[in-house]
Design a protein around this motif. Sequence first.
Motif, PDB file in Angstrom:
ATOM      1  N   VAL A   1      -2.552 -19.113  -2.908  1.00  0.00           N
ATOM      2  CA  VAL A   1      -1.224 -19.480  -3.417  1.00  0.00           C
ATOM      3  C   VAL A   1      -1.431 -20.168  -4.753  1.00  0.00           C
ATOM      4  CG1 VAL A   1       0.885 -20.808  -3.031  1.00  0.00           C
ATOM      5  CG2 VAL A   1      -0.270 -19.752  -1.084  1.00  0.00           C
ATOM      6  N   ASN A   2      -0.783 -19.619  -5.766  1.00  0.00           N
ATOM      7  CA  ASN A   2      -0.915 -20.163  -7.122  1.00  0.00           C
ATOM      8  C   ASN A   2      -2.383 -20.275  -7.533  1.00  0.00           C
ATOM      9  OD1 ASN A   2       1.924 -20.407  -7.415  1.00  0.00           O
ATOM     10  ND2 ASN A   2       1.863 -22.341  -6.279  1.00  0.00           N
TER      11      ASN A   2
ATOM     12  N   PHE B   1      -4.440   1.370  -0.563  1.00  0.00           N
ATOM     13  CA  PHE B   1      -5.618   0.627  -1.008  1.00  0.00           C
ATOM     14  C   PHE B   1      -6.426   0.186   0.206  1.00  0.00           C
ATOM     15  CE2 PHE B   1      -2.317  -0.088  -4.222  1.00  0.00           C
ATOM     16  CZ  PHE B   1      -2.969   0.336  -5.375  1.00  0.00           C
ATOM     17  N   SER B   2      -7.745   0.046  -0.028  1.00  0.00           N
ATOM     18  CA  SER B   2      -8.651  -0.375   1.035  1.00  0.00           C
ATOM     19  C   SER B   2      -9.216  -1.766   0.752  1.00  0.00           C
ATOM     20  CB  SER B   2      -9.786   0.642   1.191  1.00  0.00           C
ATOM     21  OG  SER B   2     -10.712   0.188   2.163  1.00  0.00           O
ATOM     22  N   GLN B   3      -9.957  -1.920  -0.380  1.00  0.00           N
ATOM     23  CA  GLN B   3     -10.524  -3.209  -0.785  1.00  0.00           C
ATOM     24  C   GLN B   3      -9.919  -3.563  -2.141  1.00  0.00           C
ATOM     25  OE1 GLN B   3     -14.746  -3.945   0.994  1.00  0.00           O
ATOM     26  NE2 GLN B   3     -14.898  -2.064  -0.201  1.00  0.00           N
ATOM     27  N   PHE B   4      -9.369  -4.756  -2.251  1.00  0.00           N
ATOM     28  CA  PHE B   4      -8.543  -5.043  -3.434  1.00  0.00           C
ATOM     29  C   PHE B   4      -8.150  -6.516  -3.479  1.00  0.00           C
ATOM     30  CE2 PHE B   4      -6.046  -3.735   0.183  1.00  0.00           C
ATOM     31  CZ  PHE B   4      -5.104  -4.761   0.307  1.00  0.00           C
ATOM     32  N   VAL B   5      -7.552  -6.874  -4.626  1.00  0.00           N
ATOM     33  CA  VAL B   5      -6.789  -8.105  -4.782  1.00  0.00           C
ATOM     34  C   VAL B   5      -5.351  -7.696  -5.080  1.00  0.00           C
ATOM     35  CG1 VAL B   5      -6.355 -10.135  -6.198  1.00  0.00           C
ATOM     36  CG2 VAL B   5      -8.704  -9.549  -5.561  1.00  0.00           C
ATOM     37  N   TYR B   6      -4.438  -8.150  -4.237  1.00  0.00           N
ATOM     38  CA  TYR B   6      -3.017  -7.849  -4.414  1.00  0.00           C
ATOM     39  C   TYR B   6      -2.307  -9.162  -4.733  1.00  0.00           C
ATOM     40  CZ  TYR B   6       1.822  -6.690  -2.946  1.00  0.00           C
ATOM     41  OH  TYR B   6       3.182  -6.522  -2.881  1.00  0.00           O
ATOM     42  N   GLU B   7      -1.473  -9.134  -5.815  1.00  0.00           N
ATOM     43  CA  GLU B   7      -0.798 -10.336  -6.276  1.00  0.00           C
ATOM     44  C   GLU B   7       0.665 -10.028  -6.578  1.00  0.00           C
ATOM     45  OE1 GLU B   7      -2.643 -13.122  -9.333  1.00  0.00           O
ATOM     46  OE2 GLU B   7      -1.075 -12.138 -10.540  1.00  0.00           O
ATOM     47  N   VAL B   8       1.579 -10.957  -6.230  1.00  0.00           N
ATOM     48  CA  VAL B   8       2.998 -10.802  -6.534  1.00  0.00           C
ATOM     49  C   VAL B   8       3.634 -12.187  -6.626  1.00  0.00           C
ATOM     50  CG1 VAL B   8       3.745 -10.687  -4.115  1.00  0.00           C
ATOM     51  CG2 VAL B   8       5.101  -9.527  -5.885  1.00  0.00           C
ATOM     52  N   GLN B   9       4.657 -12.286  -7.456  1.00  0.00           N
ATOM     53  CA  GLN B   9       5.402 -13.542  -7.588  1.00  0.00           C
ATOM     54  C   GLN B   9       6.597 -13.530  -6.628  1.00  0.00           C
ATOM     55  OE1 GLN B   9       6.524 -14.326 -11.641  1.00  0.00           O
ATOM     56  NE2 GLN B   9       4.418 -14.444 -12.381  1.00  0.00           N
ATOM     57  N   LEU B  10       6.804 -14.657  -5.940  1.00  0.00           N
ATOM     58  CA  LEU B  10       7.851 -14.760  -4.925  1.00  0.00           C
ATOM     59  C   LEU B  10       8.742 -15.975  -5.210  1.00  0.00           C
ATOM     60  CD1 LEU B  10       9.268 -14.508  -2.112  1.00  0.00           C
ATOM     61  CD2 LEU B  10       7.295 -15.749  -1.163  1.00  0.00           C
TER      62      LEU B  10
ATOM     63  N   THR C   1      14.254 -21.671  -4.383  1.00  0.00           N
ATOM     64  CA  THR C   1      14.242 -21.269  -5.799  1.00  0.00           C
ATOM     65  C   THR C   1      12.950 -21.646  -6.516  1.00  0.00           C
ATOM     66  OG1 THR C   1      15.317 -23.250  -6.714  1.00  0.00           O
ATOM     67  CG2 THR C   1      16.758 -21.498  -5.851  1.00  0.00           C
ATOM     68  N   GLN C   2      11.915 -22.031  -5.767  1.00  0.00           N
ATOM     69  CA  GLN C   2      10.608 -22.314  -6.364  1.00  0.00           C
ATOM     70  C   GLN C   2       9.775 -21.027  -6.392  1.00  0.00           C
ATOM     71  OE1 GLN C   2       9.719 -25.413  -7.648  1.00  0.00           O
ATOM     72  NE2 GLN C   2      11.880 -25.839  -7.205  1.00  0.00           N
ATOM     73  N   THR C   3       9.134 -20.767  -7.520  1.00  0.00           N
ATOM     74  CA  THR C   3       8.315 -19.559  -7.661  1.00  0.00           C
ATOM     75  C   THR C   3       6.866 -19.857  -7.298  1.00  0.00           C
ATOM     76  OG1 THR C   3       9.755 -18.669  -9.382  1.00  0.00           O
ATOM     77  CG2 THR C   3       7.513 -17.784  -9.263  1.00  0.00           C
ATOM     78  N   ASN C   4       6.305 -19.008  -6.429  1.00  0.00           N
ATOM     79  CA  ASN C   4       4.896 -19.099  -6.042  1.00  0.00           C
ATOM     80  C   ASN C   4       4.234 -17.743  -6.247  1.00  0.00           C
ATOM     81  OD1 ASN C   4       4.349 -21.860  -4.516  1.00  0.00           O
ATOM     82  ND2 ASN C   4       6.388 -21.173  -3.896  1.00  0.00           N
ATOM     83  N   ILE C   5       2.988 -17.769  -6.704  1.00  0.00           N
ATOM     84  CA  ILE C   5       2.205 -16.543  -6.858  1.00  0.00           C
ATOM     85  C   ILE C   5       1.345 -16.380  -5.615  1.00  0.00           C
ATOM     86  CG2 ILE C   5       0.489 -15.326  -8.226  1.00  0.00           C
ATOM     87  CD1 ILE C   5       1.366 -16.970 -10.649  1.00  0.00           C
TER      88      ILE C   5
END
Length: 349
Positions: free
Chosen positions: A306-307, A221-230, A288-292
């Motif tokens: 973040v979130n 990818f070049s231009q984008f929004v990338y999101e993942v839960q951690l 153990t806290q989830t952050n997006i």
Amino acid sequence: MNVTGPEPERPPAYGREPMNPGEHEGSSAQPTETEEQAKTSALVQASAATPVPFRRRRAGLSRGQWWLAGVLAALLLLASMILLVTLTTGQATAVLQAQATARARATRDVLASASAQAAGTAQALATQQAAIYATATAQSLATAQNSQLTATATAYDERLSQITQGQPGFSDDLSAPEETHGWDQGFSDAGTGCFFNNGAYEARAGHPGLIQPCLAHSTHFSQFVYEVQLTIIQGQEAGLLFRASSDGQSYYLFRISVNGSFALDLYQGTGAQTLLTGFSPAISSGLTQTNILSVLATQDTIVLYVNEQAVGSVHDHSLASGAIGVAAIDDQLPCVAQFSNAHVWPVPE
């Protein structure tokens, strides 16, 4: 008829010698001086022959002696009391000094630990084998850009919301391997690697100063929004990768820590630098806290979220495109991080 004969002798008078015939009774001789001395000597000898036994009387203390003894006793008692007080005070002083020294040492250790943690927060990790440090220029740039972000945070948040309302071009819940995405799997050694576990994609880093990247090699990818839960299960830091090279030696790393800090690092071969760092209340701190985590990358502008709240932005054109991924970081503590629900929304140029 009278018979005359010689007269019987009269006994001598008491204490007197009988008189010789012819001596007159009234003219008795006086004792001579020699006789008197002899009599006196005989009396003295008779007295000295039988002396009367005697006993020496025990002498008592005079008033002055009693007074002196009392003074000495009082001085001895006073000296004993002074010695006791001195010993007790010395022991108490020693205890207090020991306690003060222990508190000073404990305070010094706490301050040293806090300084080390603060320094560790400002540091970036180097390549896969070493840690990196932020430069003064990068820190100044980050400060200026954070100030600018405060005024434009609402605009960044609105833009993220607009982009993510559409259908993502890439979506993977990361519950199981997806062959078309080409996620890394396997261990380089014990405690370090990438694999799917318990319905999530897990990254582990088990050596101090090590970053373990886990890439989706089939993505680009070049231009984008990338999101993942951690969710950080163990350790301190983990994050997402973007615009990564196919050999995994160059990429941007957006990482957060369990202490509420974040950073953006740039890795290029053996070189690395921190582009942005700071703290944000948007981060749910602790294990153990989830952050997006989300990143908006358009041309040379990179915005970090973040979130769904913007926490920083920076301009950098070092890397224009590449794969996405995730990472675990061993910052002096082994790290276990789990990821889920990865999405990418392409942004038109």
